[in-house]
Design a protein around this motif. Structure first.
Motif, PDB file in Angstrom:
ATOM      1  N   SER A 149      10.972   0.001  -1.835  1.00 30.60           N
ATOM      2  CA  SER A 149       9.645   0.422  -1.382  1.00 30.60           C
ATOM      3  C   SER A 149       8.629   0.422  -2.514  1.00 30.60           C
ATOM      4  O   SER A 149       7.439   0.217  -2.301  1.00 30.60           O
ATOM      5  CB  SER A 149       9.723   1.817  -0.776  1.00 30.60           C
ATOM      6  N   GLU A 150       9.108   0.676  -3.734  1.00 29.41           N
ATOM      7  CA  GLU A 150       8.183   0.789  -4.854  1.00 29.41           C
ATOM      8  C   GLU A 150       7.672  -0.559  -5.340  1.00 29.41           C
ATOM      9  O   GLU A 150       6.815  -0.610  -6.227  1.00 29.41           O
ATOM     10  CB  GLU A 150       8.847   1.529  -6.016  1.00 29.41           C
ATOM     11  N   HIS A 204       0.875  -1.170   0.000  1.00 31.15           N
ATOM     12  CA  HIS A 204       0.000   0.000   0.000  1.00 31.15           C
ATOM     13  C   HIS A 204       0.910   1.217   0.000  1.00 31.15           C
ATOM     14  O   HIS A 204       1.593   1.482   0.989  1.00 31.15           O
ATOM     15  CB  HIS A 204      -0.876  -0.045   1.255  1.00 31.15           C
ATOM     16  N   ARG A 205       0.919   1.968  -1.112  1.00 33.00           N
ATOM     17  CA  ARG A 205       1.908   3.024  -1.281  1.00 33.00           C
ATOM     18  C   ARG A 205       1.858   4.057  -0.156  1.00 33.00           C
ATOM     19  O   ARG A 205       2.887   4.444   0.386  1.00 33.00           O
ATOM     20  CB  ARG A 205       1.729   3.720  -2.624  1.00 33.00           C
ATOM     21  N   PHE A 264       5.993  -4.978  -9.848  1.00 36.16           N
ATOM     22  CA  PHE A 264       7.201  -5.216 -10.633  1.00 36.16           C
ATOM     23  C   PHE A 264       7.682  -6.639 -10.390  1.00 36.16           C
ATOM     24  O   PHE A 264       7.547  -7.169  -9.296  1.00 36.16           O
ATOM     25  CB  PHE A 264       8.286  -4.223 -10.240  1.00 36.16           C
ATOM     26  N   GLU A 316       3.986  -1.119  -5.569  1.00 33.97           N
ATOM     27  CA  GLU A 316       3.178  -0.140  -6.294  1.00 33.97           C
ATOM     28  C   GLU A 316       2.725  -0.622  -7.653  1.00 33.97           C
ATOM     29  O   GLU A 316       1.610  -0.372  -8.070  1.00 33.97           O
ATOM     30  CB  GLU A 316       3.979   1.158  -6.471  1.00 33.97           C
ATOM     31  N   VAL A 340       3.368   2.681   2.904  1.00 36.72           N
ATOM     32  CA  VAL A 340       4.829   2.598   2.764  1.00 36.72           C
ATOM     33  C   VAL A 340       5.442   3.978   2.993  1.00 36.72           C
ATOM     34  O   VAL A 340       6.448   4.117   3.697  1.00 36.72           O
ATOM     35  CB  VAL A 340       5.206   2.059   1.362  1.00 36.72           C
TER      36      VAL A 340
END
Lengths: 682, 300
Positions: A260-261, A91-92, A267, A264, A95
């Motif tokens: 961290s990404e 959850h961006r 990836f 999102e 984070v």
């Protein structure tokens, strides 16, 4: 290299904030672990079955209580704790909030883990406190002999919970989304067990005389805790510890290196490659095995279905991960890796590198046992069906003996089975040679070992006549037993020769007269009073002659009077009352009873009190345990009551007849002596 | 001082930031503007230590931010959608911040609670979006950060609270020399608040200038000439950024000193000449067009 400083105060702050954040889950989980054990023990205290003996209560504490009231809630607790603690990674906005705090990744991970360990430790403590309190207040007579079991249970559920938590946390550290975490947890948590089960099946379906003894439980952090508590096996804590240490280390590394990404945009992660490979491996194994049933054991279809399943699993996973077929070929290599692993496992089985038992050397074998039967059948090659068969079983001369087995059991749940067999060195030599010839025969006929549905070779069956034989040979070694079970089709002189050797061995002079057999028979005689086995002197399925009925009845009553002091003695009450009490009959039925024919199962057990240490000096027991906690057991069975009118009725014999404290003490030492002699020999 | 040097951040194949250079002096309020996807939030996340740079550096007072607790203790990032723990109140959120920020100032917290109209013990999840943002800002400002990173902070705030917030932040800057970096796509919101504005587009900084410098260096002029003057003549005489004609009325955007422009226009004998104020947005559009960017596409 940059030195990582771990500030204990900061870690503790993370711990406390985590505990505060998960307060609802903590309340539910810890509440369940506090209430359920007490409720279950109180239930057991009100249940006659569990209250009958210490063994009953121990059985309850080692099974239902710990699983349903301890491990299951702890498993859910640990799983949800890990999911809730680490779901912020996907959850961006969360984070942003967490990772911008002045806390390093190391401290964040250790703080979360610390909070979880504290919560689960509290759960285990509450479980133990709850169960012990209930035991102390509801069944204080069992408390001295059961408290340690509760503590063992608490340790088991704690360790089991940790294994599940760390595994789920590890998957979270590498996953890119919640559903990917769930998928990874499921695939990697169960994938090893599925593969292991498939390989076990493959071995049995490929190799007639096979052995594949790797326990599937150890491959899953979800099944292993369950098995640990259900079997109450403390040694399983060791593999469980591995499921804690390895996922902790890998999860720690993954969490600290995690970008961290990652959560999102889904990836691609290295973890996806592993999931793809394991899924392809399992899919290939499962589908190829199913194909044997669908396509009549066609090996070509076996290979094709495995490959197709691996490719299909790769495609499905790729679409799930990326929502697009783009890049599928690049990702397909990981599915190909899984398929290769499946091929390697198949190759290992086909070449006999795994699954073929090792025959021990003669000097390793202490005793042998052989059972064999043979079936000759015709085979209709057009329909593939059998045309007539007969079965001939080769038994030894004691085939008609009632007491074929004697189980001697201590309160520690150690069960020793006394079986017919031989410790004669010549018999051992013959048995080892027979085992080798069994393996040679199968290699000559089956190699390479290719899988067939049910292990039955269709389409390559030789022309009739041929024989199906079953030859089971047990080689007793120090601390373990090698069982060779041959159940496939053999033909020609080799089969006949092996069968003749087996029959000769099983009916030899030395076989079945081995000391352990003698011990079994002697022990059986010794414990007869416990199990009312005087009645067994009446051959099964025979009516007691009219003239003997009174005598049999009198002996039965005498046995009851002697061994059931808690019941009314004959001089104090009518014999019928004793009978009624013994077998739970209505008095009216007993009064009408003209004769009795009792059949009981031939098993008998002597259970020694778990709290009494049994030791021996030169084969003699150095002391006789009191009869407290000792029980005699007869298996349940139907008994036929015949009435004067000629009518008869079947009554279920109570499955357990327990000897309670103070009863049968004078008869017990002899059985104990025999047990110890037997135990010394083995 | 915040220093960003040659910073690149990739998300898979896509580059969110590409060789960004930025310098923010201590005690300044810097606005970051740009269209959606320009990289504003990504830059703030790198600066707050959420993201690790792929290339280049993001440093505060010479120290890298990522995994640097000493720097992060002096810095607070308020994201565009602040998230709170389940069941959190303003008080519990303040406790959470106080646990991790050593300079957390409870007096300041009490003061801010008096300024912003929020109930301390009310669950934040039941509050409106604007009130939730206020809660996040109160908690953040109470930590007395040296560096405050704000992402779309004015979204959802009513005009009164916006003005109040600007005043509180300006006080912090004046009193403590706090450095503020605000990302927004609303230029008008930053116009009267920031010292410097940087424009991000497609992962790179197109422009970074003082607000005053932008205002002083650009002028919009409406002029009517007695005799027709051609576009070429106007462009030859003046530094024309843009030129529009509506009948006899000519609207010019000029670059350069006002006095010099007035003199040159006077030489062309206008019958009407008026200098009008330019909005920050217009200044940006003009500046970007002058460097060859399609401003309408950049600033949506």
């Amino acid at each position: 290299m940059k030195k990582t400083v771990i500030r204990s105060k900061t870690v503790w702050r993370v711990v406390t904030t985590q505990l505060r954040a998960q307060y609802i889950l903590l309340a539910l989980g810890l509440g369940a672990l506090l209430l359920l054990p007490a409720i279950s023990v109180l239930f057991a205290a009100g249940n006659e079955w569990y209250m009958k003996s210490l063994a009953g209560m121990l059985g309850f504490l080692k099974d239902e209580t710990v699983f349903f009231c301890g491990m299951l809630p702890m498993m859910f607790f640990a799983l949800l704790l890990a999911v809730l603690q680490f779901s912020y990674l996907f959850h961006r906005a969360r984070v942003d909030g967490v990772h911008s705090l002045p806390v390093t990744r190391v401290e964040l991970f250790l703080g979360r883990v610390g909070a979880a360990v504290l919560a689960m430790a509290a759960g285990a403590v509450l479980f133990a406190a709850s169960a012990l309190s209930a035991l102390l207040f509801a069944v204080p007579q069992f408390f001295p002999d059961t408290w340690y079991v509760v503590l063992e249970n608490a340790v088991m559920i704690f360790v089991g919970g940790l294994a599940i938590y760390f595994f789920t946390a590890m998957c979270a550290a590498f996953a890119g989304s919640v559903w990917e975490m769930v998928l990874s947890t499921a695939v990697l948590g169960l994938g090893g067990t599925v593969a292991n089960v498939c390989v076990g099946w493959l071995v049995r379906a490929s190799i007639p005389v096979s052995a594949y003894s790797v326990s599937g439980d150890v491959f899953s952090p979800y099944i292993l805790p369950w098995e640990t508590v259900v079997n109450h096996e403390t040694w399983m804590l060791l593999p469980l510890a591995l499921w804690i240490v390895v996922p902790f280390a890998v999860g720690f590394w993954g969490f600290c290196r995690r970008r961290s990404e990652l959560g999102e945009g889904g990836f691609a992660t290295g973890f996806q490659k592993l999931v793809r490979a394991v899924t392809a491996l399992d899919a290939a194994l499962v589908m190829s095995i199913l194909s044997l049933y669908m396509f009549r054991s066609s090996y070509a279809m076996y290979v094709l279905c495995g490959a197709v399943a691996a490719i299909a699993s790769g495609l499905v996973l790729h679409l799930l991960y990326t929502h697009s077929p783009k890049g599928m070929w690049k990702a397909a290599r990981w599915s190909a890796a899984g398929l290769c692993a499946a091929a390697v496992l198949n190759l290992c089985v086909a070449m006999g590198w795994i699954g073929v038992p090792r025959i021990p050397e003669e000097d390793e074998v202490a005793a042998v046992r052989v059972d064999t039967s043979v079936e000759e059948a015709g085979w209709n090659t057009e329909t593939g069906g059998m045309i007539g068969s007969y079965t001939e079983t080769v038994w030894n001369e004691y085939n008609d003996e009632e007491m074929r087995f004697l189980n001697v059991e201590t309160g520690e749940d150690v069960l020793n089975t006394v079986e017919p067999g031989s410790v004669d060195r010549a018999d051992v030599q013959k048995a080892v040679a027979l085992a080798r010839s069994m393996l040679e025969a199968q290699r000559a006929r089956h190699f390479p070992f290719l899988p067939q549905a049910d292990g039955v070779w269709r389409g390559s069956t030789p022309a009739p006549p041929y024989k199906i034989f079953r030859l089971e040979e047990k080689l007793y070694l120090e601390g373990r037993t090698v069982t060779l079970s041959c159940r496939d089709l053999f033909d020609g002189e080799r089969t006949d020769g092996m069968l003749a050797d087996a029959a000769a061995l099983a009916s030899s002079e030395t076989y079945d007269r081995a000391p352990n057999r003698e011990a079994a028979v002697s022990a059986a005689i010794a414990i007869r009073p416990f199990v009312y086995s005087e009645v067994k002197e009446t051959p099964p399925d025979l009516e007691i002659p009219e003239a003997d009925r009174e005598a049999v009845r009198a002996r039965l009553v005498e046995a009851a009077r002697r061994d059931n002091a808690g019941l009314p003695a004959p001089e104090d009450a009518p014999d019928e009352a004793v009978l009624a009490a013994l077998f739970g009959l209505d008095m009216e039925d007993v009064e009408k009873m003209g004769g009795v024919q009792i059949e009981v199962e031939p098993d008998a057990e002597v259970a020694f009190s778990g709290g009494v240490l049994l030791t021996s000096q030169r084969g003699k027991p150095d002391r006789y345990a009191s009869a407290e906690g000792v029980r005699a057991k007869i298996g349940g069975g139907m008994q036929t009551m015949t009435f004067e009118s000629g009518a008869s009725t079947n009554v279920m014999v109570p499955q357990l007849v327990d000897v309670y404290p103070g009863q049968g003490a004078n008869l017990f030492p002899e059985a104990l002596q025999i047990y110890l002699e037997y135990a010394d020999r083995t | 001082m915040i220093e960003v040097r040659d910073l690149t951040k990739r998300f898979g194949e896509a580059r969110a930031l590409s060789h960004v250079d930025l310098c923010v002096e201590t005690g300044r309020i810097v606005g970051l503007v740009g269209s959606n996807g320009a990289g504003k939030s990504t830059l703030l996340r790198v600066l707050s230590g959420v993201y690790r740079p792929d290339e280049g550096t993001a440093a505060v007072d010479g120290a890298p931010v990522y995994e640097n607790v000493a720097v992060k203790e002096r810095m607070i990032f308020v994201p565009d959608s602040p998230v709170f723990e389940a069941g959190a109140t303003l008080r519990s959120t303040a406790r959470l911040y106080a646990a991790f920020y050593p300079r957390y100032d409870w007096k300041k917290y009490e003061k801010l609670c008096g300024v912003f109209p929020l109930a301390e013990k009310k669950r934040i999840s039941t509050m409106s979006k604007g009130m939730q943002r206020q809660a996040a800002l109160i908690s953040a400002l109470s930590a007395a950060p040296d560096y405050l990173l704000l992402d779309e902070v004015f979204d959802g705030l009513d005009p009164v609270i916006r003005r109040l917030l600007k005043r509180v932040i300006a006080n912090e800057v004046a009193e403590r020399g706090m450095t503020v970096l605000i990302a927004s796509h609303n230029l008008r919101e930053l116009e009267d608040f920031c010292d410097t504005v940087g424009l991000l587009h497609e992962g790179g900084v197109l422009l970074e200038k003082e607000i005053d410098e932008l205002h002083l260096g650009m002028h919009r002029v409406q002029v009517v000439f007695a005799q027709p003057v051609s576009d070429e003549a106007l462009r030859a005489a003046l530094d024309v950024v843009s030129l529009e004609r509506t009948g006899t009325l000519v609207t010019l955007v000029l670059r350069g000193e006002r006095e010099a422009a007035e003199e040159k226009l006077a030489a062309l004998r206008p019958v009407f000449c008026e200098f009008l104020p330019l909005s920050l947005e217009e200044v940006f559009i003009s500046e970007m067009e002058s460097v060859g960017y399609d401003a309408a596409r950049v600033l949506e």
